[in-house]
Design an enzyme around this catalytic site. Structure first.
Site, PDB file in Angstrom:
ATOM      1  CE1 TYR A  33    -101.401  80.792  12.038  1.00 46.89           C
ATOM      2  CE2 TYR A  33    -103.056  78.370  12.937  1.00 46.89           C
ATOM      3  CZ  TYR A  33    -101.974  79.245  13.221  1.00 46.89           C
ATOM      4  OH  TYR A  33    -102.034  80.139  14.529  1.00 46.89           O
ATOM      5  CE  LYS A 148    -105.044  81.502  13.066  1.00 45.06           C
ATOM      6  NZ  LYS A 148    -104.284  81.882  13.769  1.00 45.06           N
ATOM      7  CD  GLU A 181    -101.310  88.192  20.479  1.00 44.23           C
ATOM      8  OE1 GLU A 181    -102.260  87.478  19.802  1.00 44.23           O
ATOM      9  OE2 GLU A 181    -100.403  87.527  19.666  1.00 44.23           O
ATOM     10  CG  LEU A 206    -104.363  86.773  14.798  1.00 38.46           C
ATOM     11  CD1 LEU A 206    -103.304  86.799  13.431  1.00 38.46           C
ATOM     12  CD2 LEU A 206    -104.770  85.389  15.427  1.00 38.46           C
TER      13      LEU A 206
HETATM   14  N1  PDD Z   1    -105.283  81.060  17.650  1.00 41.83           N
HETATM   15  N2  PDD Z   1    -103.572  85.127  18.888  1.00 41.83           N
HETATM   16  C1  PDD Z   1    -102.964  83.954  18.770  1.00 41.83           C
HETATM   17  C2  PDD Z   1    -101.682  84.106  18.953  1.00 41.83           C
HETATM   18  C3  PDD Z   1    -103.404  83.097  18.406  1.00 41.83           C
HETATM   19  O1  PDD Z   1    -102.846  81.673  17.891  1.00 41.83           O
HETATM   20  C4  PDD Z   1    -104.758  83.135  17.889  1.00 41.83           C
HETATM   21  C5  PDD Z   1    -105.843  81.961  17.529  1.00 41.83           C
HETATM   22  C6  PDD Z   1    -105.798  84.273  18.943  1.00 41.83           C
HETATM   23  C7  PDD Z   1    -107.402  84.700  18.402  1.00 41.83           C
HETATM   24  O2  PDD Z   1    -107.708  84.561  17.416  1.00 41.83           O
HETATM   25  P1  PDD Z   1    -109.142  83.940  17.032  1.00 41.83           P
HETATM   26  O3  PDD Z   1    -110.274  84.374  17.993  1.00 41.83           O
HETATM   27  O4  PDD Z   1    -109.105  84.236  15.331  1.00 41.83           O
HETATM   28  O5  PDD Z   1    -108.645  82.368  16.797  1.00 41.83           O
HETATM   29  C8  PDD Z   1    -105.252  85.014  18.749  1.00 41.83           C
HETATM   30  C9  PDD Z   1    -105.505  79.746  16.868  1.00 41.83           C
HETATM   31  C10 PDD Z   1    -107.049  78.306  17.282  1.00 41.83           C
HETATM   32  C11 PDD Z   1    -104.196  78.427  16.285  1.00 41.83           C
HETATM   33  O6  PDD Z   1    -103.837  79.153  16.853  1.00 41.83           O
HETATM   34  O7  PDD Z   1    -105.163  77.295  16.697  1.00 41.83           O
END
Ligand code: PDD
Length: 292
Positions: A33, A148, A181, A206
């Site tokens: 996703y 992801k 994270e 991620l």
């Molecule tokens: N989550 N780490 C994890 C485990 C994440 O699920 C996300 C993003 C991030 C940050 O990545 P980015 O800056 O590309 O949004 C780091 C999204 C927002 C979600 O699952 O809703």
């Protein structure tokens, strides 16, 4: 106004947006996703999100269901049909529908779903002004957190633990006591010298799109960025802490496991980075309006 979702080639009312019971996303979490912010009707960082999506698909040997350009058209169309000015889109691609068998099906067409919704920017701003608390939990995820994937059960459990504790986020801590994270965010601290510290990119986290943008913005401001792991103890005695993600932008962290960070107020550096990031998003709106 009724919400519209895109499901496998059709724009349908949200309440009728369904996939088959034997979709492998449903049965095996066999899918990936992306989520990205929409500001003033413009999708932020569309290209890096599509890059990461393509990489996730490649790593799982799921064939892209349509061209990158077509996907971008669908995303923008879902945003438009839902009249989202400020909010987000969600895109999910699974390996598709097949009789249940763990191994890949010989022939399955990937399923594609796109939704979008509005988010009140005022609420997010209020939260940023106050800062948020995080708790910590052991990182019990697999060794491919760089993908992801929709397989998010450990993240779900961690976030729920945070909510139950009255915190916004849960930071995941590895066996060596280092923060990997957040359950849905990247984790940062500001060390005693004022340098930003965040874990370097590997399979344990991620590769956040917001993380990359913030890193670049910081460097342009001559703020030093150090990509390395930091321990929970370091975090608790850091000058500042914050998290980044597509939906929270740059969000100051004011406590970790109930321990105040700095003076317990959002830090200057995090505040500044949030402002810079807002400017960065506004810049993308300007570029799009100018037709570039
Ligand atoms: N989550 N780490 C994890 C485990 C994440 O699920 C996300 C993003 C991030 C940050 O990545 P980015 O800056 O590309 O949004 C780091 C999204 C927002 C979600 O699952 O809703």
């Amino acid at each position: 106004m009724s919400r519209i979702a895109y499901v496998n080639g059709r724009y349908v009312p949200h309440r009728d947006a369904v996939v088959h019971v034997e979709d492998r996303g449903y049965q095996f979490a066999d899918g990936v996703y992306e989520v990205s912010a929409v500001r003033d009707g413009v999708v932020i960082d569309m290209e890096p999100h599509l890059d990461r999506l393509e990489r996730s698909l490649r790593e799982l040997s799921i064939s892209p269901p349509m061209s990158r350009a077509a996907l971008a058209v669908v995303i923008r169309e879902v945003v438009r049909r839902n009249r989202v000015r400020d909010g987000l889109f969600y895109l999910q691609i699974t390996r598709g529908v097949a009789r249940r068998d763990h191994a890949f099906p010989a022939a399955a067409r990937p399923s594609v779903v796109v939704t979008a919704r509005s988010v009140d920017p005022a609420r997010a701003e209020a939260m940023a002004r106050q800062g948020v608390g995080v708790i910590t939990v052991p990182d019990i995820r697999w060794e491919r957190c760089d993908i992801k994937s929709v397989s998010l059960l450990p993240n779900v459990l961690a976030k729920q633990q945070a909510r139950a504790a009255g915190a916004y986020e849960a930071w995941l801590v590895d066996e060596a006591g280092r923060v990997t994270e957040g359950s849905s965010t990247n984790a940062w601290i500001v060390d005693r010298d004022g340098a930003l510290v965040t874990r370097s990119i590997d399979n344990a986290i991620l590769s956040g799109i917001t993380r990359a943008a913030v890193m670049e913005l910081a460097r342009l401001q001559q703020i030093r960025v150090v990509e390395r792991s930091f321990t929970l103890d370091e975090a608790k005695s850091a000058r500042e802490a914050f998290i980044t993600s597509t939906t929270s932008y740059v969000l100051p962290v004011v406590s970790v496991d109930g321990v105040k960070i700095g003076n317990g107020q959002p830090g200057e550096v995090a505040r500044r980075l949030r402002e810079l990031y807002a400017g960065y998003m506004a810049g993308q709106q300007d570029r799009r309006q100018a037709g570039r």
